[in-house]
Structure formats: structure tokens, C-alpha cells
Design a protein around this motif. Structure first.
Motif, short mmCIF file in Angstrom:
data_model
loop_
_atom_site.label_atom_id
_atom_site.label_comp_id
_atom_site.label_asym_id
_atom_site.label_seq_id
_atom_site.Cartn_x
_atom_site.Cartn_y
_atom_site.Cartn_z
N VAL A 76 0.85 -1.19 0.00
CA VAL A 76 0.00 0.00 0.00
C VAL A 76 0.89 1.25 0.00
N THR A 77 0.68 2.12 -0.97
CA THR A 77 1.53 3.31 -1.16
C THR A 77 1.58 4.17 0.10
N ALA A 78 0.42 4.48 0.67
CA ALA A 78 0.37 5.39 1.83
C ALA A 78 0.99 4.79 3.09
N LEU A 79 1.19 3.48 3.09
CA LEU A 79 1.80 2.80 4.24
C LEU A 79 3.24 2.40 3.95
N GLN A 80 3.88 3.13 3.02
CA GLN A 80 5.26 2.88 2.63
C GLN A 80 5.49 1.43 2.21
N GLY A 81 4.51 0.87 1.51
CA GLY A 81 4.66 -0.48 0.98
C GLY A 81 4.18 -1.58 1.90
N ALA A 82 3.77 -1.24 3.13
CA ALA A 82 3.25 -2.27 4.05
C ALA A 82 1.88 -2.73 3.54
N PRO A 83 1.42 -3.93 3.89
CA PRO A 83 2.12 -4.95 4.67
C PRO A 83 3.23 -5.69 3.92
N ALA A 99 -9.27 -5.67 8.88
CA ALA A 99 -9.62 -4.64 9.88
C ALA A 99 -8.40 -3.79 10.24
N LYS A 100 -7.25 -4.44 10.41
CA LYS A 100 -6.03 -3.71 10.78
C LYS A 100 -5.60 -2.77 9.66
N LEU A 101 -5.68 -3.24 8.41
CA LEU A 101 -5.28 -2.41 7.27
C LEU A 101 -6.22 -1.21 7.12
N LEU A 102 -7.53 -1.46 7.21
CA LEU A 102 -8.48 -0.35 7.09
C LEU A 102 -8.30 0.67 8.22
N ALA A 103 -7.99 0.18 9.42
CA ALA A 103 -7.75 1.09 10.55
C ALA A 103 -6.49 1.94 10.30
N ALA A 104 -5.45 1.31 9.74
CA ALA A 104 -4.20 2.04 9.45
C ALA A 104 -4.42 3.12 8.40
N LEU A 108 -7.14 8.50 5.35
CA LEU A 108 -6.18 8.76 4.28
C LEU A 108 -6.90 8.83 2.93
N GLN A 109 -6.56 9.86 2.15
CA GLN A 109 -7.15 9.98 0.80
C GLN A 109 -6.39 9.12 -0.21
N GLU A 110 -5.08 9.02 -0.03
CA GLU A 110 -4.25 8.21 -0.94
C GLU A 110 -4.54 6.74 -0.68
N ARG A 111 -5.16 6.05 -1.67
CA ARG A 111 -5.61 4.66 -1.46
C ARG A 111 -4.92 3.68 -2.41
N SER A 112 -3.96 4.15 -3.23
CA SER A 112 -3.39 3.25 -4.24
C SER A 112 -2.59 2.12 -3.60
N LEU A 129 15.98 -21.92 -12.00
CA LEU A 129 15.72 -22.16 -13.42
C LEU A 129 14.92 -21.02 -14.05
N LEU A 130 13.97 -20.47 -13.30
CA LEU A 130 13.11 -19.40 -13.80
C LEU A 130 12.66 -18.51 -12.67
N GLU A 131 12.57 -17.21 -12.93
CA GLU A 131 11.99 -16.26 -11.97
C GLU A 131 11.20 -15.22 -12.74
N VAL A 132 9.98 -14.97 -12.30
CA VAL A 132 9.13 -13.93 -12.91
C VAL A 132 8.35 -13.23 -11.81
N GLU A 133 7.82 -12.07 -12.14
CA GLU A 133 7.00 -11.32 -11.18
C GLU A 133 5.82 -10.69 -11.90
N GLY A 134 4.63 -10.83 -11.32
CA GLY A 134 3.42 -10.24 -11.87
C GLY A 134 2.86 -9.20 -10.92
N CYS A 135 2.15 -8.23 -11.46
CA CYS A 135 1.65 -7.12 -10.64
C CYS A 135 0.24 -6.76 -11.07
N CYS A 136 -0.58 -6.41 -10.10
CA CYS A 136 -1.94 -5.91 -10.37
C CYS A 136 -2.14 -4.65 -9.55
N GLU A 137 -2.47 -3.55 -10.24
CA GLU A 137 -2.63 -2.27 -9.55
C GLU A 137 -4.10 -2.03 -9.21
#
Length: 197
Positions: A76-83, A99-104, A108-112, A129-137
Motif C-alpha cells: 500500500v503506497t500510503a503505508l510505505q509499501g506495508a504490509p 480490519a487492521k489495514l483499514l484502521a491504518a 487517508l485519501q491516498e488509497r493506491s 531455473l526461472l523467476e518472474v514477477e506479476g503485478c496488479c494495480e
């Protein structure tokens, strides 16, 4: 088992994750097996990729077969990448993690945020043998929505869809999801590796 099928051990004790990988790997010439019962690998890496590598190498060495591991989580951007790499250990249960994440994020307006999934396949000699990484925004909702999925799915709204993962049918979640995207990057190279082995 036919001799042209390679055993691929999934480095996880999570039955849901194993079923998901069985589905993703169904049309490849591999026999999917779960890691040995009771095996617990310490995830000491500081990135998703490092943790996936640690798990894949440990399980491949132990079983004598290729091993596929994934590590994934929510940043989470506003939590400096946490959790982040602590996503599954952020609180004891899914409901408490939400619940913990929503409380943190209260007020906050920044929700990305983004879900990331790192996949790693290792050989019994420890070679990666192989390494890849996928991302969903997406962004964190102000309250849970939907009844599907697991983990943080009810509070993660996928960019441009106006729906959380928990509001999507499984096929749609697979299309947008970080693990599906990572697997799409893994599939063809894995096919080539199996042919060459």
C-alpha cells in the motif's frame, strides 16, 4: 505417471494455492505434487522474489524434484509499501488483517496499492531455473465488498474495473490477478525448459 511427465513440487502447504497451480499447469507435461507435510520454510527475504527463491530452493533440495514457489502480497503506497512481505503475517486471520489495514488507512485519501506475485522454479542442486514477477494495480476500498476470494480480496479494487477481487468470478480474477499475470510470464519458458530437460 508417464515417463515424459516431470514432477513439479509446489512449495506450499496451502491447499487452495496448490489447487490453483494444478489448474494453471493442467496443460503442461508435469505431475503436480504438494510439498511434504509438516515442512515449514522460514521466509527471511526482504522481497517477494527473495522469499520465492528461498522456498523453491529448499523444497527442490529436500524432494529431489523441480520445485515451484510463489510469494505474494499487498503493498500500500500510503503505508510505505506495508504490509508487503508480511502480508500473510500482518494479523492472525483474514478478517483481522482487513480490519487492521483499514484502521491504518483511516482518514487517508491516498488509497493506491498493488498486489505482487513472484514465482521461482528451482532444481534440486539449488539452481534457479526461472523467476518472474506479476503485478496488479488497484486501490484500497473504505470497506469490504464481495463474498469471493480470500485474504485482502474484499478491500482491493482492481484498477479500471470498479470491482474488488472478491466481487469477481474466478475466471475474471485469474485474468486480472497478480498470480495469473506472473504465471503467464512463466508458462512458455517453463514449457521450453521441460522440452529441453
Amino acid at each position: 505417471m508417464s515417463k515424459d511427465k516431470r514432477i513439479l513440487v509446489i512449495a506450499s502447504g496451502n491447499q487452495g494455492k496448490i489447487r490453483e497451480f494444478q489448474g494453471l499447469l493442467a496443460d503442461l507435461p508435469v505431475t503436480v505434487e504438494a510439498q511434504p507435510d509438516g515442512l515449514d520454510v522460514d521466509e527471511t527475504g526482504e522481497t517477494f522474489q527473495a522469499n520465492a527463491r528461498i522456498k523453491a530452493q529448499a523444497v527442490a533440495r529436500l524432494t529431489g524434484h523441480w520445485a515451484l514457489a510463489d510469494d505474494s502480497g499487498l503493498s500500500v503506497t500510503a503505508l510505505q509499501g506495508a504490509p508487503g512481505v508480511h502480508s500473510s503475517r500482518y494479523a492472525p486471520t483474514d478478517a483481522e488483517r482487513i480490519a487492521k489495514l483499514l484502521a491504518a488507512m483511516d482518514g487517508l485519501q491516498e488509497r493506491s496499492a498493488e498486489f505482487r506475485a513472484a514465482l521461482c522454479i528451482a532444481a534440486p542442486d539449488g539452481n534457479v531455473l526461472l523467476e518472474v514477477e506479476g503485478c496488479c494495480e488497484g486501490q484500497i476500498t473504505r470497506e469490504p465488498r464481495g463474498n469471493g476470494g480470500f485474504g485482502y480480496d474484499p478491500i482491493f479494487e482492481v484498477s479500471k474495473t470498479r470491482r474488488t477481487f472478491a466481487e469477481m468470478p474466478p475466471a475474471e480474477k485469474k485474468h486480472y490477478g497478480h498470480r495469473g499475470r506472473a504465471f503467464a510470464l512463466l508458462k512458455n519458458p517453463l514449457q521450453d525448459l521441460i522440452k529441453a530437460s
